[in-house]
Design an enzyme around this catalytic site. Sequence first.
Site, PDB file in Angstrom:
ATOM      1  N   LYS A 178       0.648  -1.432  -0.635  1.00 30.59           N
ATOM      2  CA  LYS A 178      -0.272  -0.608  -0.125  1.00 30.59           C
ATOM      3  C   LYS A 178       0.603   1.429   0.187  1.00 30.59           C
ATOM      4  O   LYS A 178       1.622   1.615   1.303  1.00 30.59           O
ATOM      5  CB  LYS A 178      -0.681  -0.428   1.080  1.00 30.59           C
ATOM      6  CG  LYS A 178      -2.054   0.702   0.650  1.00 30.59           C
ATOM      7  CD  LYS A 178      -2.745   1.690   2.362  1.00 30.59           C
ATOM      8  CE  LYS A 178      -1.544   2.779   2.942  1.00 30.59           C
ATOM      9  NZ  LYS A 178      -1.716   3.965   1.930  1.00 30.59           N
ATOM     10  N   GLY A 231       6.649   5.378   8.484  1.00 28.47           N
ATOM     11  CA  GLY A 231       5.399   6.307   8.034  1.00 28.47           C
ATOM     12  C   GLY A 231       5.725   6.658   9.423  1.00 28.47           C
ATOM     13  O   GLY A 231       6.745   6.811  10.426  1.00 28.47           O
ATOM     14  N   GLY A 236       2.424   4.699  12.541  1.00 31.09           N
ATOM     15  CA  GLY A 236       3.057   3.783  13.799  1.00 31.09           C
ATOM     16  C   GLY A 236       1.871   3.228  15.054  1.00 31.09           C
ATOM     17  O   GLY A 236       1.646   1.858  15.087  1.00 31.09           O
ATOM     18  N   GLU A 253       9.779   1.605  11.066  1.00 29.20           N
ATOM     19  CA  GLU A 253      10.523   2.843  10.676  1.00 29.20           C
ATOM     20  C   GLU A 253       9.685   4.218  11.001  1.00 29.20           C
ATOM     21  O   GLU A 253       8.459   4.379   9.941  1.00 29.20           O
ATOM     22  CB  GLU A 253      10.944   2.167   9.298  1.00 29.20           C
ATOM     23  CG  GLU A 253      11.645   1.359   8.994  1.00 29.20           C
ATOM     24  CD  GLU A 253      12.899   1.794  10.241  1.00 29.20           C
ATOM     25  OE1 GLU A 253      13.044   1.619  10.360  1.00 29.20           O
ATOM     26  OE2 GLU A 253      13.438  -0.305   9.687  1.00 29.20           O
ATOM     27  N   CYS A 287      13.568  11.331   6.483  1.00 28.96           N
ATOM     28  CA  CYS A 287      12.479  10.426   8.292  1.00 28.96           C
ATOM     29  C   CYS A 287      14.314  11.088   8.507  1.00 28.96           C
ATOM     30  O   CYS A 287      14.396  11.220  10.193  1.00 28.96           O
ATOM     31  CB  CYS A 287      13.092   8.708   8.418  1.00 28.96           C
ATOM     32  SG  CYS A 287      13.990   8.221   6.741  1.00 28.96           S
ATOM     33  N   GLU A 388       9.681  16.711  14.707  1.00 29.88           N
ATOM     34  CA  GLU A 388       9.410  16.252  13.753  1.00 29.88           C
ATOM     35  C   GLU A 388       9.219  17.522  12.513  1.00 29.88           C
ATOM     36  O   GLU A 388       7.603  17.765  12.806  1.00 29.88           O
ATOM     37  CB  GLU A 388       9.327  15.269  13.232  1.00 29.88           C
ATOM     38  CG  GLU A 388       9.944  15.265  11.683  1.00 29.88           C
ATOM     39  CD  GLU A 388       9.535  13.479  11.219  1.00 29.88           C
ATOM     40  OE1 GLU A 388       8.511  12.541  11.998  1.00 29.88           O
ATOM     41  OE2 GLU A 388      10.069  12.159  11.075  1.00 29.88           O
TER      42      GLU A 388
HETATM   43  P1  NAD Z   1       1.821   8.878   7.040  1.00 31.70           P
HETATM   44  O1  NAD Z   1       2.785   7.363   8.432  1.00 31.70           O
HETATM   45  O2  NAD Z   1       1.115   9.564   7.234  1.00 31.70           O
HETATM   46  O3  NAD Z   1       1.681   8.001   6.048  1.00 31.70           O
HETATM   47  C1  NAD Z   1       2.097   6.401   5.573  1.00 31.70           C
HETATM   48  C2  NAD Z   1       2.264   5.414   5.196  1.00 31.70           C
HETATM   49  O4  NAD Z   1       0.698   4.690   6.516  1.00 31.70           O
HETATM   50  C3  NAD Z   1       1.165   5.650   4.346  1.00 31.70           C
HETATM   51  O5  NAD Z   1       1.005   5.227   3.271  1.00 31.70           O
HETATM   52  C4  NAD Z   1      -0.502   6.379   4.839  1.00 31.70           C
HETATM   53  O6  NAD Z   1      -1.824   6.167   3.880  1.00 31.70           O
HETATM   54  C5  NAD Z   1      -0.223   5.520   5.405  1.00 31.70           C
HETATM   55  N1  NAD Z   1      -1.486   5.079   6.557  1.00 31.70           N
HETATM   56  C6  NAD Z   1      -2.252   6.506   6.873  1.00 31.70           C
HETATM   57  N2  NAD Z   1      -3.264   6.535   8.122  1.00 31.70           N
HETATM   58  C7  NAD Z   1      -3.510   4.428   8.014  1.00 31.70           C
HETATM   59  C8  NAD Z   1      -4.109   4.166   8.635  1.00 31.70           C
HETATM   60  N3  NAD Z   1      -5.108   4.496  10.140  1.00 31.70           N
HETATM   61  N4  NAD Z   1      -3.452   3.036   8.619  1.00 31.70           N
HETATM   62  C9  NAD Z   1      -2.918   1.883   7.958  1.00 31.70           C
HETATM   63  N5  NAD Z   1      -1.867   3.377   7.237  1.00 31.70           N
HETATM   64  C10 NAD Z   1      -2.508   4.225   6.951  1.00 31.70           C
HETATM   65  O7  NAD Z   1       3.590   9.255   6.620  1.00 31.70           O
HETATM   66  P2  NAD Z   1       3.796  10.417   5.679  1.00 31.70           P
HETATM   67  O8  NAD Z   1       3.261  11.619   5.903  1.00 31.70           O
HETATM   68  O9  NAD Z   1       3.273   9.335   4.667  1.00 31.70           O
HETATM   69  O10 NAD Z   1       5.743  10.324   5.911  1.00 31.70           O
HETATM   70  C11 NAD Z   1       6.081  11.284   6.648  1.00 31.70           C
HETATM   71  C12 NAD Z   1       6.562  10.277   8.212  1.00 31.70           C
HETATM   72  O11 NAD Z   1       7.536   9.159   7.537  1.00 31.70           O
HETATM   73  C13 NAD Z   1       7.778  11.332   8.654  1.00 31.70           C
HETATM   74  O12 NAD Z   1       7.079  10.892  10.089  1.00 31.70           O
HETATM   75  C14 NAD Z   1       9.148   9.949   8.479  1.00 31.70           C
HETATM   76  O13 NAD Z   1       9.918  10.776   9.587  1.00 31.70           O
HETATM   77  C15 NAD Z   1       8.666   9.016   8.427  1.00 31.70           C
HETATM   78  N6  NAD Z   1       9.665   8.505   7.908  1.00 31.70           N
HETATM   79  C16 NAD Z   1      10.225   7.403   8.080  1.00 31.70           C
HETATM   80  C17 NAD Z   1      10.702   6.493   7.769  1.00 31.70           C
HETATM   81  C18 NAD Z   1      11.943   5.189   8.291  1.00 31.70           C
HETATM   82  O14 NAD Z   1      12.664   5.031   7.869  1.00 31.70           O
HETATM   83  N7  NAD Z   1      12.249   5.822   9.313  1.00 31.70           N
HETATM   84  C19 NAD Z   1      11.376   6.836   6.372  1.00 31.70           C
HETATM   85  C20 NAD Z   1      11.132   7.713   5.891  1.00 31.70           C
HETATM   86  C21 NAD Z   1       9.649   8.313   6.333  1.00 31.70           C
END
Ligand code: NAD
Length: 498
Positions: A178, A231, A236, A253, A287, A388
């Site tokens: 997804k 994410g 998470g 992550e 991230c 962040e």
């Molecule tokens: P997000 O958490 O908003 O979304 C990530 C994914 O989760 C998307 O595919 C989204 O559609 C899905 N999602 C949203 N709500 C959900 C739910 N209730 N259940 C299941 N899935 C759901 O994150 P984002 O805005 O896409 O990305 C930015 C974040 O990701 C930042 O906090 C960044 O630090 C983190 N990130 C971490 C790493 C790492 O390796 N640690 C790498 C890249 C990004």
Amino acid sequence: MIYNYSLFIDGKFLETKNKQQVFNPATGECIAEVSIAAGNDIESAINAARRAFDESPWKKSSLAERKEYILKISQGILEKAQELASLESLNTGKPIKETTFMDIPSSAAAFDHFANHLEEFLAAENVEINSQIANAKSTLSREPQGVVVLIAPWNYPLLITSWKLSQALAAGNTVILKPSSLTPLTALELGKIIHNAGLPSGVVNIINAGGEACGKTLCSDKRIDMISFTGSNAVGKKIMEYASANVKKLTMELGGKSASIILKDADIELAVNGSLCSIFLNQGQMCTAMSRIFVQDEIYDNFVNDFVAKAKRIKLGKPEDFETQMGPLVSKAQLEKVISYVEKGKKEGAKIACGGKTSQDFSLKQGFFFEPTIFVDVTKDMTIFKEEIFGPVACISKFKTENEAITLANASDFGLAACLWTKSHEAAGRIAKSLNTGTVWINTYGMFFNEVPYGGFKQSGFGKELGREGFLEYTRLKNVIMDITKEAKPLVNYWYGF
Ligand code: NAD
């Protein structure tokens, strides 16, 4: 031109009635219409992945056959590299130079690496036990987890997807992928490459839906064995809740608020240039962004002067232009989030050294462009120090002693990564040991290698991605123990053996 993308379920491309628009963040224009997965599509994807894992030729394929499939995916990405780079830039706003030289080749390299190492990583291990009570032989073998849900963010759509998918497939799993609904295009393009590579149907299923709409169903279903999530912390935490319903293997992550420590003996030019990359690449939407920069007081003024002067020269522009060094943020919502943090920073007393506003260039007015922004004299009680921002905003603070720098760097709920800039290997080794982060880069930034694992401490999550350890997350360890006691029977024969 408006692209049209379908879901990829059970080896077929499925166009649904319900569509979602995808936008170009540099212009605000619609660039694609993408099918949205409804409940029955999610059910089909889960069924297909489960069946493909339990019954399909995938399960019976040899490691050599699996390797061939995965190498074909790598090759397919390379053959379409230019097209994928343009599409990724169009959808995310990343400068084309970044997608061309980083995102796309690194995506292909991940498939190549894990295809070429799967036999080595999956080799069984024998342990002989010769204790007072028994002689036994234990065989430790690695099996795939089963059906794995891969949930990816929008900041490195194809790259993070490729990391997850290459490891999950190389380990023998079937998957439901997804991507973020903001940036699903390259993942759906990858579906075509996978289809052409001839993987058995159902091994890879790609759905598009808002996270809230599909998250609970996907992450709590009994037929799913593992969730690999990258994410935000907020999402998470929700996924951990959903997954607890049926107890699943998880890797998380999550976010970061990483710190860079610049000691007085650092090569200043290197520290300045490296720090620019560490907070302004991908518009700071990394991230591991080094959003907190700590500089030793003897070199503070020099560092800040050079850093600010160079940040002001970063060229904002259209992502498709090879001269562009910084594109737009991914969405209006992300731009508004960054603006609100900058306003909070100002209100709480941090001084702006440059930037702090949307681009004043008329030709960029329609997009979500924000100037490289530097706050100085930031203190640890400020919101911009703690949370962040996920944008091009650096927070600089001064320190006197090594211990003070370590305390400041560790003063965070996150523990993803850190940077150290110093000529002293001794100091670097000493400080690295004291930092509460999963990765420490010394005199460099952002080096992700397929050969070594990466992952956070504290609220940055758990589990690793990449390297042998990252790959092994997608497996489960089975222990088969056989008694080999010679000329005697094992203890179980006698305990109740009256
Ligand atoms: P997000 O958490 O908003 O979304 C990530 C994914 O989760 C998307 O595919 C989204 O559609 C899905 N999602 C949203 N709500 C959900 C739910 N209730 N259940 C299941 N899935 C759901 O994150 P984002 O805005 O896409 O990305 C930015 C974040 O990701 C930042 O906090 C960044 O630090 C983190 N990130 C971490 C790493 C790492 O390796 N640690 C790498 C890249 C990004």
